[in-house]
Design a protein around this motif. Structure first.
Motif, PDB file in Angstrom:
ATOM      1  N   TYR A  46       2.022 108.828  90.921  1.00 60.51           N
ATOM      2  CA  TYR A  46       1.011 108.096  90.156  1.00 60.51           C
ATOM      3  C   TYR A  46      -0.259 108.918  89.991  1.00 60.51           C
ATOM      4  O   TYR A  46      -0.843 108.970  88.905  1.00 60.51           O
ATOM      5  CB  TYR A  46       0.678 106.779  90.854  1.00 60.51           C
ATOM      6  CG  TYR A  46       1.654 105.674  90.583  1.00 60.51           C
ATOM      7  CD1 TYR A  46       1.839 105.170  89.290  1.00 60.51           C
ATOM      8  CD2 TYR A  46       2.407 105.102  91.612  1.00 60.51           C
ATOM      9  CE1 TYR A  46       2.729 104.146  89.031  1.00 60.51           C
ATOM     10  CE2 TYR A  46       3.304 104.075  91.361  1.00 60.51           C
ATOM     11  CZ  TYR A  46       3.465 103.600  90.073  1.00 60.51           C
ATOM     12  OH  TYR A  46       4.349 102.580  89.811  1.00 60.51           O
ATOM     13  N   ARG A 140       9.498  93.862  75.874  1.00 56.70           N
ATOM     14  CA  ARG A 140      10.443  93.762  76.991  1.00 56.70           C
ATOM     15  C   ARG A 140      11.780  93.207  76.515  1.00 56.70           C
ATOM     16  O   ARG A 140      12.842  93.606  77.024  1.00 56.70           O
ATOM     17  CB  ARG A 140       9.851  92.885  78.100  1.00 56.70           C
ATOM     18  CG  ARG A 140      10.766  92.676  79.309  1.00 56.70           C
ATOM     19  CD  ARG A 140      11.357  93.961  79.821  1.00 56.70           C
ATOM     20  NE  ARG A 140      10.362  94.934  80.250  1.00 56.70           N
ATOM     21  CZ  ARG A 140      10.648  96.192  80.538  1.00 56.70           C
ATOM     22  NH1 ARG A 140      11.885  96.644  80.385  1.00 56.70           N
ATOM     23  NH2 ARG A 140       9.708  97.022  80.933  1.00 56.70           N
ATOM     24  N   PRO A 178       2.089  99.189  89.514  1.00 57.75           N
ATOM     25  CA  PRO A 178       2.768  98.897  88.245  1.00 57.75           C
ATOM     26  C   PRO A 178       2.152  97.749  87.450  1.00 57.75           C
ATOM     27  O   PRO A 178       2.273  97.723  86.220  1.00 57.75           O
ATOM     28  CB  PRO A 178       4.197  98.538  88.686  1.00 57.75           C
ATOM     29  CG  PRO A 178       4.038  98.023  90.070  1.00 57.75           C
ATOM     30  CD  PRO A 178       2.912  98.797  90.677  1.00 57.75           C
ATOM     31  N   LEU A 179       1.508  96.807  88.129  1.00 60.29           N
ATOM     32  CA  LEU A 179       1.023  95.622  87.431  1.00 60.29           C
ATOM     33  C   LEU A 179      -0.459  95.666  87.079  1.00 60.29           C
ATOM     34  O   LEU A 179      -0.892  94.922  86.197  1.00 60.29           O
ATOM     35  CB  LEU A 179       1.307  94.367  88.267  1.00 60.29           C
ATOM     36  CG  LEU A 179       2.783  94.047  88.495  1.00 60.29           C
ATOM     37  CD1 LEU A 179       2.916  92.741  89.287  1.00 60.29           C
ATOM     38  CD2 LEU A 179       3.534  93.938  87.177  1.00 60.29           C
ATOM     39  N   PRO A 183      -1.177  99.946  84.041  1.00 59.88           N
ATOM     40  CA  PRO A 183      -1.540  99.431  82.717  1.00 59.88           C
ATOM     41  C   PRO A 183      -2.984  99.734  82.344  1.00 59.88           C
ATOM     42  O   PRO A 183      -3.274 100.087  81.197  1.00 59.88           O
ATOM     43  CB  PRO A 183      -1.304  97.917  82.848  1.00 59.88           C
ATOM     44  CG  PRO A 183      -0.247  97.800  83.889  1.00 59.88           C
ATOM     45  CD  PRO A 183      -0.565  98.891  84.881  1.00 59.88           C
ATOM     46  N   HIS A 227       6.786 109.097  79.775  1.00 64.29           N
ATOM     47  CA  HIS A 227       7.752 108.385  80.598  1.00 64.29           C
ATOM     48  C   HIS A 227       9.126 109.044  80.615  1.00 64.29           C
ATOM     49  O   HIS A 227      10.036 108.580  81.307  1.00 64.29           O
ATOM     50  CB  HIS A 227       7.884 106.937  80.119  1.00 64.29           C
ATOM     51  CG  HIS A 227       6.688 106.096  80.420  1.00 64.29           C
ATOM     52  ND1 HIS A 227       5.535 106.158  79.658  1.00 64.29           N
ATOM     53  CD2 HIS A 227       6.441 105.182  81.391  1.00 64.29           C
ATOM     54  CE1 HIS A 227       4.643 105.314  80.149  1.00 64.29           C
ATOM     55  NE2 HIS A 227       5.158 104.720  81.206  1.00 64.29           N
ATOM     56  N   THR A 246      10.035 102.498  75.564  1.00 60.89           N
ATOM     57  CA  THR A 246       8.621 102.848  75.747  1.00 60.89           C
ATOM     58  C   THR A 246       7.956 103.208  74.424  1.00 60.89           C
ATOM     59  O   THR A 246       6.763 102.969  74.232  1.00 60.89           O
ATOM     60  CB  THR A 246       8.470 104.012  76.745  1.00 60.89           C
ATOM     61  OG1 THR A 246       9.313 105.102  76.340  1.00 60.89           O
ATOM     62  CG2 THR A 246       8.841 103.570  78.144  1.00 60.89           C
ATOM     63  N   HIS A 270       0.712  95.448  78.414  1.00 58.39           N
ATOM     64  CA  HIS A 270       1.291  96.396  79.364  1.00 58.39           C
ATOM     65  C   HIS A 270       1.607  95.707  80.689  1.00 58.39           C
ATOM     66  O   HIS A 270       2.666  95.938  81.291  1.00 58.39           O
ATOM     67  CB  HIS A 270       0.316  97.555  79.585  1.00 58.39           C
ATOM     68  CG  HIS A 270       0.962  98.805  80.069  1.00 58.39           C
ATOM     69  ND1 HIS A 270       0.522 100.052  79.725  1.00 58.39           N
ATOM     70  CD2 HIS A 270       2.017  98.999  80.892  1.00 58.39           C
ATOM     71  CE1 HIS A 270       1.280 100.975  80.302  1.00 58.39           C
ATOM     72  NE2 HIS A 270       2.195 100.350  81.025  1.00 58.39           N
ATOM     73  N   ASN A 274       5.482  95.403  82.112  1.00 55.02           N
ATOM     74  CA  ASN A 274       5.890  95.840  83.445  1.00 55.02           C
ATOM     75  C   ASN A 274       6.261  94.667  84.340  1.00 55.02           C
ATOM     76  O   ASN A 274       7.214  94.734  85.111  1.00 55.02           O
ATOM     77  CB  ASN A 274       4.773  96.650  84.107  1.00 55.02           C
ATOM     78  CG  ASN A 274       4.614  98.033  83.490  1.00 55.02           C
ATOM     79  OD1 ASN A 274       5.371  98.419  82.598  1.00 55.02           O
ATOM     80  ND2 ASN A 274       3.627  98.774  83.945  1.00 55.02           N
ATOM     81  N   ILE A 278       9.163  94.003  87.203  1.00 49.89           N
ATOM     82  CA  ILE A 278       8.787  94.024  88.612  1.00 49.89           C
ATOM     83  C   ILE A 278       9.000  92.672  89.289  1.00 49.89           C
ATOM     84  O   ILE A 278       9.596  92.581  90.365  1.00 49.89           O
ATOM     85  CB  ILE A 278       7.317  94.458  88.781  1.00 49.89           C
ATOM     86  CG1 ILE A 278       7.127  95.870  88.211  1.00 49.89           C
ATOM     87  CG2 ILE A 278       6.896  94.403  90.246  1.00 49.89           C
ATOM     88  CD1 ILE A 278       7.930  96.933  88.899  1.00 49.89           C
TER      89      ILE A 278
END
Length: 285
Positions: A46, A140, A178-179, A183, A227, A246, A270, A274, A278
Motif C-alpha cells: 500500500y 461491481r 481497502p475501505l 479509495p 491494478h 477496474t 470507490h 471495494n 470486502i
C-alpha cells in the motif's frame, strides 16, 4: 473590442506522471520481494502506491499555492480581456471543473483564485452519496459478471481471508486500507489530479471538444494499469477480469467527477466498489 490575452496554465501532469511511474516501479519491486510477515508485505504494498501519489499531489499543491497552476486545474481557464464586457464571457463547456468566470474589474480570475483554495475539489454533497452508491454498485455488478465469464463463479478474483486474528493488522488490512484509505488516496490522485490535469492540458492545446473524453479515458486507463502491474501476464483470465472491471470503474468514477466538479461522489463509489467485495468476504458469504 480590446486585445484578448489567454492565460496559459502550467501543467500538473509532470508530477502526476512521475508519481504514477514511481508507484508502479515500487509496487513491482515489492511484489517480487519475499517477506516473512504477510502483514508487513501488505502494508509495504500500500505504501508503495500511496506515498508517491501523495507526494505528487503535494508538489502540485505547492504549485497552486504559488499561484502558478490556478487555471491549469480548472479546465480551460479564464480569458483575461482588456474590456469589461468580455471579461465575463468565458463559459465552461462541460459544466464540471471550470468555476465562475472572471468578473469585470476583479484582480483575480474566478478559476485561478478558486483552484488555489481548493486543489482537488475535495467536497461532497448529499446527491454525491446517491451517485456514488449507484456508480459503485454498477461497476461491481459488471465486475461480478466478468468473474462469472472468466472463472465460472462470482468472487474468484475477490478478497479472501484466512483465520481471523482481530488486531491492528486486521483492522488495517481488512477495513481501513481497502475501505477508507485506498479509495481516498487513489481518488485524490486519479480523479483529483490526473483527470483535471489531462483535461486542462488538452483544452490548452485547443481541443476543447475532446478534453472531457480524453481526460476520462486517461484517468480510467491509468487506474486500471495500476491494478494490473503485479498480476502475472500469463494468467489471461485474471488480467482480463481485473483489467476490464477496474477500467470500467475508473471511467465511471472519472465521468462522475467531471460531471459534478467534485470528487466526493467518486470516493463514495470507490468505497462501495471495494466494500461489495470486502464485506461479503469478512462475513464468509
Amino acid at each position: 473590442m480590446g486585445k484578448v490575452v489567454v492565460q496559459q496554465p502550467v501543467s500538473v501532469l509532470m508530477p502526476a506522471g512521475f508519481g504514477l511511474v514511481v508507484a508502479m516501479v515500487l509496487l513491482i519491486s515489492a511484489d517480487s520481494t519475499s517477506f516473512g510477515d504477510a502483514n508487513v508485505a501488505n502494508l509495504l504494498g500500500y505504501l508503495c502506491v500511496w506515498v508517491p501519489m501523495l507526494v505528487a499531489i503535494g508538489v502540485a499543491g505547492a504549485g497552486v499555492a504559488r499561484g502558478g497552476w490556478g487555471s491549469a486545474l480548472d479546465g480551460p481557464g479564464p480569458a483575461v480581456r482588456s474590456d469589461a464586457a468580455a471579461a465575463g464571457a468565458v463559459s465552461n463547456p462541460t459544466g464540471g471543473f471550470d468555476s465562475a468566470p472572471a468578473r469585470a474589474g476583479g484582480g483575480d480570475a474566478g478559476n485561478g483564485i478558486r483552484s488555489r483554495k481548493s486543489l482537488l475539489r475535495l467536497s461532497i454533497r448529499p446527491i454525491d452519496l446517491i451517485w456514488g452508491l449507484g456508480v459503485g454498485l454498477m461497476a461491481r455488478t459488471v465486475a461480478s459478471l466478468m468473474e462469472i465469464l472468466g472463472f465460472g463463479s462470482i468472487g474468484t478474483a475477490g478478497a479472501t481471508f484466512g483465520e481471523t486474528v482481530y488486531n491492528g493488522w486486521w483492522l488495517f488490512g481488512a477495513l481501513l486500507a481497502p475501505l477508507l484509505l485506498a479509495p481516498f488516496v487513489e481518488e485524490l490522485f486519479f480523479r483529483g489530479l490526473v483527470l483535471r490535469g489531462v483535461y486542462a492540458r488538452v483544452t490548452a492545446l485547443g481541443a476543447v471538444r475532446w478534453a472531457a473524453p480524453i481526460a476520462v479515458g486517461v484517468s480510467g486507463l491509468t487506474f486500471a494499469l495500476m491494478h494490473l502491474v503485479t498480476i502475472d501476464p500469463g494468467n489471461t483470465a485474471t488480467v482480463v477480469v481485473v483489467g476490464v472491471s477496474t477500467l470500467i470503474f475508473g471511467l465511471a468514477a472519472a465521468a462522475l467527477a467531471l460531471a459534478t466538479g467534485r470528487i466526493g461522489g467518486a470516493i463514495v463509489a470507490h468505497v462501495t466498489f471495494n466494500g461489495l467485495v470486502i464485506v461479503p468476504a469478512l462475513l464468509g458469504i
